[in-house]
Scaffold this motif. Sequence first.
Motif, PDB file in Angstrom:
ATOM      1  N   ALA A 107       0.816  -1.215   0.000  1.00 49.02           N
ATOM      2  CA  ALA A 107       0.000   0.000   0.000  1.00 49.02           C
ATOM      3  C   ALA A 107       0.851   1.266   0.000  1.00 49.02           C
ATOM      4  CB  ALA A 107      -0.936   0.009   1.206  1.00 49.02           C
ATOM      5  N   ASN A 108       2.127   1.141   0.354  1.00 51.26           N
ATOM      6  CA  ASN A 108       3.002   2.314   0.434  1.00 51.26           C
ATOM      7  C   ASN A 108       3.967   2.437  -0.737  1.00 51.26           C
ATOM      8  OD1 ASN A 108       1.756   2.812   2.835  1.00 51.26           O
ATOM      9  ND2 ASN A 108       3.467   2.182   4.104  1.00 51.26           N
ATOM     10  N   ILE A 109       3.930   1.491  -1.668  1.00 52.32           N
ATOM     11  CA  ILE A 109       4.850   1.558  -2.806  1.00 52.32           C
ATOM     12  C   ILE A 109       4.407   2.680  -3.737  1.00 52.32           C
ATOM     13  CG2 ILE A 109       3.669  -0.114  -4.306  1.00 52.32           C
ATOM     14  CD1 ILE A 109       7.412  -0.180  -3.862  1.00 52.32           C
ATOM     15  N   SER A 110       5.344   3.435  -4.218  1.00 49.28           N
ATOM     16  CA  SER A 110       5.036   4.519  -5.145  1.00 49.28           C
ATOM     17  C   SER A 110       4.412   3.943  -6.412  1.00 49.28           C
ATOM     18  CB  SER A 110       6.322   5.274  -5.490  1.00 49.28           C
ATOM     19  OG  SER A 110       6.065   6.232  -6.465  1.00 49.28           O
ATOM     20  N   MET A 111       3.409   4.623  -6.944  1.00 50.67           N
ATOM     21  CA  MET A 111       2.729   4.132  -8.143  1.00 50.67           C
ATOM     22  C   MET A 111       3.618   4.187  -9.378  1.00 50.67           C
ATOM     23  SD  MET A 111      -1.283   5.225  -7.718  1.00 50.67           S
ATOM     24  CE  MET A 111      -1.022   6.917  -8.161  1.00 50.67           C
ATOM     25  N   ASP A 112       4.756   4.871  -9.302  1.00 52.23           N
ATOM     26  CA  ASP A 112       5.661   4.916 -10.452  1.00 52.23           C
ATOM     27  C   ASP A 112       6.907   4.056 -10.237  1.00 52.23           C
ATOM     28  OD1 ASP A 112       7.022   6.510  -8.618  1.00 52.23           O
ATOM     29  OD2 ASP A 112       7.425   8.125 -10.040  1.00 52.23           O
ATOM     30  N   ALA A 113       6.841   3.140  -9.271  1.00 44.33           N
ATOM     31  CA  ALA A 113       7.951   2.226  -9.010  1.00 44.33           C
ATOM     32  C   ALA A 113       7.740   0.922  -9.769  1.00 44.33           C
ATOM     33  CB  ALA A 113       8.078   1.937  -7.514  1.00 44.33           C
ATOM     34  N   VAL A 114       8.824   0.325 -10.209  1.00 47.60           N
ATOM     35  CA  VAL A 114       8.772  -0.943 -10.931  1.00 47.60           C
ATOM     36  C   VAL A 114       8.722  -2.081  -9.907  1.00 47.60           C
ATOM     37  CG1 VAL A 114       9.915  -2.457 -12.582  1.00 47.60           C
ATOM     38  CG2 VAL A 114      10.088   0.036 -12.842  1.00 47.60           C
ATOM     39  N   LEU A 119      15.899  -3.196 -13.460  1.00 52.34           N
ATOM     40  CA  LEU A 119      14.706  -2.339 -13.413  1.00 52.34           C
ATOM     41  C   LEU A 119      13.994  -2.377 -12.063  1.00 52.34           C
ATOM     42  CD1 LEU A 119      13.117  -3.166 -16.886  1.00 52.34           C
ATOM     43  CD2 LEU A 119      14.035  -0.946 -16.167  1.00 52.34           C
ATOM     44  N   LEU A 120      14.020  -3.509 -11.403  1.00 53.43           N
ATOM     45  CA  LEU A 120      13.224  -3.721 -10.193  1.00 53.43           C
ATOM     46  C   LEU A 120      13.491  -2.658  -9.126  1.00 53.43           C
ATOM     47  CD1 LEU A 120      11.164  -5.713  -8.969  1.00 53.43           C
ATOM     48  CD2 LEU A 120      13.105  -6.859  -7.897  1.00 53.43           C
ATOM     49  N   GLY A 121      12.429  -2.027  -8.665  1.00 54.16           N
ATOM     50  CA  GLY A 121      12.521  -1.081  -7.560  1.00 54.16           C
ATOM     51  C   GLY A 121      12.793   0.355  -7.961  1.00 54.16           C
ATOM     52  N   TYR A 122      13.154   0.570  -9.222  1.00 56.75           N
ATOM     53  CA  TYR A 122      13.412   1.942  -9.673  1.00 56.75           C
ATOM     54  C   TYR A 122      12.115   2.618 -10.092  1.00 56.75           C
ATOM     55  CZ  TYR A 122      18.377   1.566  -9.170  1.00 56.75           C
ATOM     56  OH  TYR A 122      19.622   1.440  -8.624  1.00 56.75           O
ATOM     57  N   ARG A 123      12.189   3.922 -10.315  1.00 59.69           N
ATOM     58  CA  ARG A 123      10.978   4.714 -10.579  1.00 59.69           C
ATOM     59  C   ARG A 123      11.100   5.479 -11.892  1.00 59.69           C
ATOM     60  NH1 ARG A 123       9.813   7.815  -5.030  1.00 59.69           N
ATOM     61  NH2 ARG A 123       8.100   8.564  -6.293  1.00 59.69           N
ATOM     62  N   GLU A 124       9.958   5.993 -12.345  1.00 50.63           N
ATOM     63  CA  GLU A 124       9.930   6.809 -13.554  1.00 50.63           C
ATOM     64  C   GLU A 124      10.982   7.912 -13.455  1.00 50.63           C
ATOM     65  OE1 GLU A 124       5.970   8.309 -14.216  1.00 50.63           O
ATOM     66  OE2 GLU A 124       5.142   6.297 -14.408  1.00 50.63           O
ATOM     67  N   GLY A 125      11.700   8.115 -14.541  1.00 44.68           N
ATOM     68  CA  GLY A 125      12.721   9.140 -14.589  1.00 44.68           C
ATOM     69  C   GLY A 125      14.105   8.648 -14.197  1.00 44.68           C
ATOM     70  N   ASP A 126      14.175   7.513 -13.504  1.00 45.33           N
ATOM     71  CA  ASP A 126      15.473   6.967 -13.095  1.00 45.33           C
ATOM     72  C   ASP A 126      16.221   6.415 -14.301  1.00 45.33           C
ATOM     73  OD1 ASP A 126      15.042   7.543 -10.432  1.00 45.33           O
ATOM     74  OD2 ASP A 126      14.458   5.504  -9.882  1.00 45.33           O
ATOM     75  N   GLU A 127      17.529   6.508 -14.235  1.00 48.83           N
ATOM     76  CA  GLU A 127      18.400   5.903 -15.237  1.00 48.83           C
ATOM     77  C   GLU A 127      19.138   4.751 -14.578  1.00 48.83           C
ATOM     78  OE1 GLU A 127      20.905   8.792 -17.158  1.00 48.83           O
ATOM     79  OE2 GLU A 127      19.182  10.073 -17.655  1.00 48.83           O
ATOM     80  N   ILE A 128      19.214   3.651 -15.297  1.00 52.79           N
ATOM     81  CA  ILE A 128      19.893   2.472 -14.775  1.00 52.79           C
ATOM     82  C   ILE A 128      20.989   2.062 -15.749  1.00 52.79           C
ATOM     83  CG2 ILE A 128      17.941   1.649 -13.432  1.00 52.79           C
ATOM     84  CD1 ILE A 128      17.369  -0.331 -15.690  1.00 52.79           C
TER      85      ILE A 128
END
Length: 181
Positions: free
Chosen positions: A50-57, A101-110
């Motif tokens: 319930a607390n995970i950001s909606m833009d997180a993978v 990708l896992l755990g990163y968010r929109e806008g992040d570069e990996i």
Amino acid sequence: MNERMIQITQGDMEKLRRLIEARRNTRTLDQDNLAMLAQELERAEIVPPANISMDAVTMHSRVLVRDLNSGIESSYTPVFPQDADIAQGKISILAPIATALLGYREGDEIEWPTPGGRRRLKIIKVLYQPEAAGDEPEHSVALYRQSRELDELTNPQEKRAYGRELPGEALMSTSAEGEMT
């Protein structure tokens, strides 16, 4: 791999740890990938769904990414190995790109190593996330948020319209004339 703290839901973490343990002592070709996944999980912050950001993978999220080397955009869905289907863009979490990708968010570069050299991706958009869509039973961020919104309603008729009763209302009934009894 990347060094920034990532967020993983408690359910994903439990399932991924079981996957690593189940495969760690077998003779599989993905031992290096298991080690890479375990390393990523070690630096993860575990959060309730319930607390995970909606833009997180999260696992089973559909993600639009841009390859920063070529400029090509692609869509990927990190899944458990048995659900992988490259034709549908479903890639095993044991594939380096899915682990990255896992755990990163929109806008992040990996960035991660490949046999052909280092690859860099930018997460453009999380197109679908099970937790945000309400598709994770009992752990749905959508249900949690809807519940919170309903709790903020003060008008009993509004709550009833959404199928919710105020505490103690179940003990009351309405007469045919509309009076509370």
